[in-house]
Design a protein around this motif. Sequence first.
Motif, PDB file in Angstrom:
ATOM      1  N   PRO A  81       0.804  -1.253   0.053  1.00 30.61           N
ATOM      2  CA  PRO A  81      -0.051   0.104   0.016  1.00 30.61           C
ATOM      3  C   PRO A  81       1.001   1.228   0.021  1.00 30.61           C
ATOM      4  N   VAL A  82       0.243   2.350  -0.482  1.00 34.43           N
ATOM      5  CA  VAL A  82       1.253   3.525  -0.799  1.00 34.43           C
ATOM      6  C   VAL A  82       1.502   4.043   0.547  1.00 34.43           C
ATOM      7  N   ARG A  83       0.944   3.794   1.735  1.00 32.55           N
ATOM      8  CA  ARG A  83       1.308   4.171   3.187  1.00 32.55           C
ATOM      9  C   ARG A  83       2.862   3.739   3.511  1.00 32.55           C
ATOM     10  N   LYS A  90       0.054  10.486   6.099  1.00 33.65           N
ATOM     11  CA  LYS A  90      -1.412  10.137   6.007  1.00 33.65           C
ATOM     12  C   LYS A  90      -2.025  11.069   4.985  1.00 33.65           C
ATOM     13  N   ALA A  91      -1.808  12.264   4.986  1.00 32.11           N
ATOM     14  CA  ALA A  91      -2.398  13.104   4.134  1.00 32.11           C
ATOM     15  C   ALA A  91      -2.026  12.917   2.792  1.00 32.11           C
ATOM     16  N   SER A  92      -0.839  12.484   2.408  1.00 25.65           N
ATOM     17  CA  SER A  92      -0.609  12.481   1.096  1.00 25.65           C
ATOM     18  C   SER A  92      -1.306  10.922   0.636  1.00 25.65           C
ATOM     19  N   GLU A  93      -1.389   9.800   1.641  1.00 25.80           N
ATOM     20  CA  GLU A  93      -1.973   8.638   1.281  1.00 25.80           C
ATOM     21  C   GLU A  93      -3.423   8.936   0.949  1.00 25.80           C
ATOM     22  N   LYS A  94      -4.090   9.869   1.657  1.00 28.07           N
ATOM     23  CA  LYS A  94      -5.283  10.072   1.435  1.00 28.07           C
ATOM     24  C   LYS A  94      -5.741  10.653  -0.002  1.00 28.07           C
ATOM     25  N   LYS A  95      -4.993  11.597  -0.299  1.00 29.58           N
ATOM     26  CA  LYS A  95      -4.960  12.141  -1.793  1.00 29.58           C
ATOM     27  C   LYS A  95      -4.708  11.341  -2.785  1.00 29.58           C
ATOM     28  N   LEU A  96      -3.796  10.296  -2.485  1.00 27.19           N
ATOM     29  CA  LEU A  96      -3.484   9.162  -3.612  1.00 27.19           C
ATOM     30  C   LEU A  96      -4.489   8.378  -3.784  1.00 27.19           C
ATOM     31  N   GLU A  98      -7.875   8.610  -2.877  1.00 26.30           N
ATOM     32  CA  GLU A  98      -8.944   9.092  -3.500  1.00 26.30           C
ATOM     33  C   GLU A  98      -8.808   9.472  -5.097  1.00 26.30           C
ATOM     34  N   ALA A  99      -7.552   9.416  -5.464  1.00 22.92           N
ATOM     35  CA  ALA A  99      -7.267   9.571  -6.885  1.00 22.92           C
ATOM     36  C   ALA A  99      -7.235   8.075  -7.618  1.00 22.92           C
ATOM     37  N   GLY A 100      -7.334   7.156  -6.829  1.00 21.20           N
ATOM     38  CA  GLY A 100      -7.360   5.958  -7.284  1.00 21.20           C
ATOM     39  C   GLY A 100      -5.944   4.790  -7.310  1.00 21.20           C
ATOM     40  N   MET A 101      -5.259   5.535  -6.514  1.00 20.04           N
ATOM     41  CA  MET A 101      -3.643   4.975  -6.414  1.00 20.04           C
ATOM     42  C   MET A 101      -3.655   4.340  -4.952  1.00 20.04           C
ATOM     43  N   TYR A 102      -3.863   2.970  -5.021  1.00 22.85           N
ATOM     44  CA  TYR A 102      -3.843   2.308  -3.880  1.00 22.85           C
ATOM     45  C   TYR A 102      -2.375   1.937  -3.651  1.00 22.85           C
ATOM     46  N   THR A 103      -1.653   1.259  -4.427  1.00 22.47           N
ATOM     47  CA  THR A 103      -0.194   0.526  -3.959  1.00 22.47           C
ATOM     48  C   THR A 103       0.928   1.425  -4.582  1.00 22.47           C
ATOM     49  N   ILE A 104       2.076   1.007  -4.070  1.00 24.05           N
ATOM     50  CA  ILE A 104       3.300   1.953  -4.704  1.00 24.05           C
ATOM     51  C   ILE A 104       3.409   1.715  -6.199  1.00 24.05           C
ATOM     52  N   GLY A 105       3.108   0.395  -6.604  1.00 21.02           N
ATOM     53  CA  GLY A 105       3.094   0.181  -7.836  1.00 21.02           C
ATOM     54  C   GLY A 105       2.083   1.199  -8.782  1.00 21.02           C
ATOM     55  N   ASP A 106       0.725   1.254  -8.088  1.00 18.44           N
ATOM     56  CA  ASP A 106       0.072   2.479  -8.995  1.00 18.44           C
ATOM     57  C   ASP A 106       0.801   3.775  -9.016  1.00 18.44           C
ATOM     58  N   ILE A 115       1.326  12.736 -10.094  1.00 18.61           N
ATOM     59  CA  ILE A 115       1.684  12.653  -8.476  1.00 18.61           C
ATOM     60  C   ILE A 115       2.002  14.262  -8.047  1.00 18.61           C
ATOM     61  N   GLN A 116       2.652  14.880  -8.865  1.00 13.63           N
ATOM     62  CA  GLN A 116       2.850  16.507  -8.431  1.00 13.63           C
ATOM     63  C   GLN A 116       1.645  17.179  -8.469  1.00 13.63           C
ATOM     64  N   VAL A 117       0.548  16.905  -9.147  1.00 13.34           N
ATOM     65  CA  VAL A 117      -0.635  17.875  -8.962  1.00 13.34           C
ATOM     66  C   VAL A 117      -1.190  17.329  -7.590  1.00 13.34           C
TER      67      VAL A 117
END
Length: 312
Positions: A81-83, A90-96, A98-106, A115-117
């Motif tokens: 998981p991205v976390r 945690k704040a970055s995890e939430k943004k990712l 919500e944008a549909g990126m759940y894993t580091i691979g995503d 990612i920068q946006v």
Amino acid sequence: MESFSIDEVFLDMTGTSLIYPDPIQTAHEIKDKIKNELGFTVNVGISTNKLLAKMASDFEKPDKVHTLFPNEIPVKMWPLPVRDLLFLGKASEKKLTEAGMYTIGDMAHARETEIQVLLGKKAGHQLYRYACGIDDSPVKAQPEEAKGFSVETTFNDDIVSVDQVLPILLEQCDVVATRMRRKGKKCISVSVTFRTLDFKNKSHQTTLPNATDTTDEIYKKAKKLFTESWKGEPLRLIGVALTNLTDESFEQLSLFEDNEKKERKRKLDATMDAIRQKFGNDKITRASIMNSNSGIARKARAQMKNEDEKPE
């Protein structure tokens, strides 16, 4: 060898292949020697850069040796998981997510601009590289001289009143001033940053007439900066930074200041620093912070509890 935190180090084995030809065997020897001689267990991560070695060391515990070489990233790191990505909060995890990126691979398979946006240009660039397993930072035996000390706290709830802000601001000033004093430095500039709901950061800075390391003086400047620049819009981030550092001990006394009171505050800071150094950062705090009824302030204190134990 480079210290990374209070109980972690990086060890660069470059150039030792004739003495230690098998890095995995060497890692087991180090791990077992620590256990046998010191009586506690450690995990060891092995790779070609610091990021991957750190990620490997956080795999299954305790008392393990793990590898995470570049060819192992798709199997061992990308499904996580991205976390679990280093320095992703945690704040970055939430943004990712919500944008549909759940894993580091995503993250690794997304475009860097995406990612920068979501996370900002600088942080997005760094975390995208990390998701791809890229880290060019060398192992440094001596840490670089700090150019400044800063702390930022991001919140899930809107901050909408000065009463919510001031305890957080005081806690942040206490954290960065403590870190600065431990390095024997004083600051000439104080800045305050806050982020509105449109993700725009606003920063305001002031220059002091004399270099200082006292929490109270730093807080008074930070409070003035904030109250003069905030227009009442809801906030999601607050930060304080101390820059233009000096180790000059000379200070010009003012005829218009209560120098005796100033010295008492300096002694108070020194006493609090000594208690924290001996018993831990959470063992003492200021009454005005403890008496705050703000739930957001309590969350801020929890986030910053170990802030000054992080690497500069």
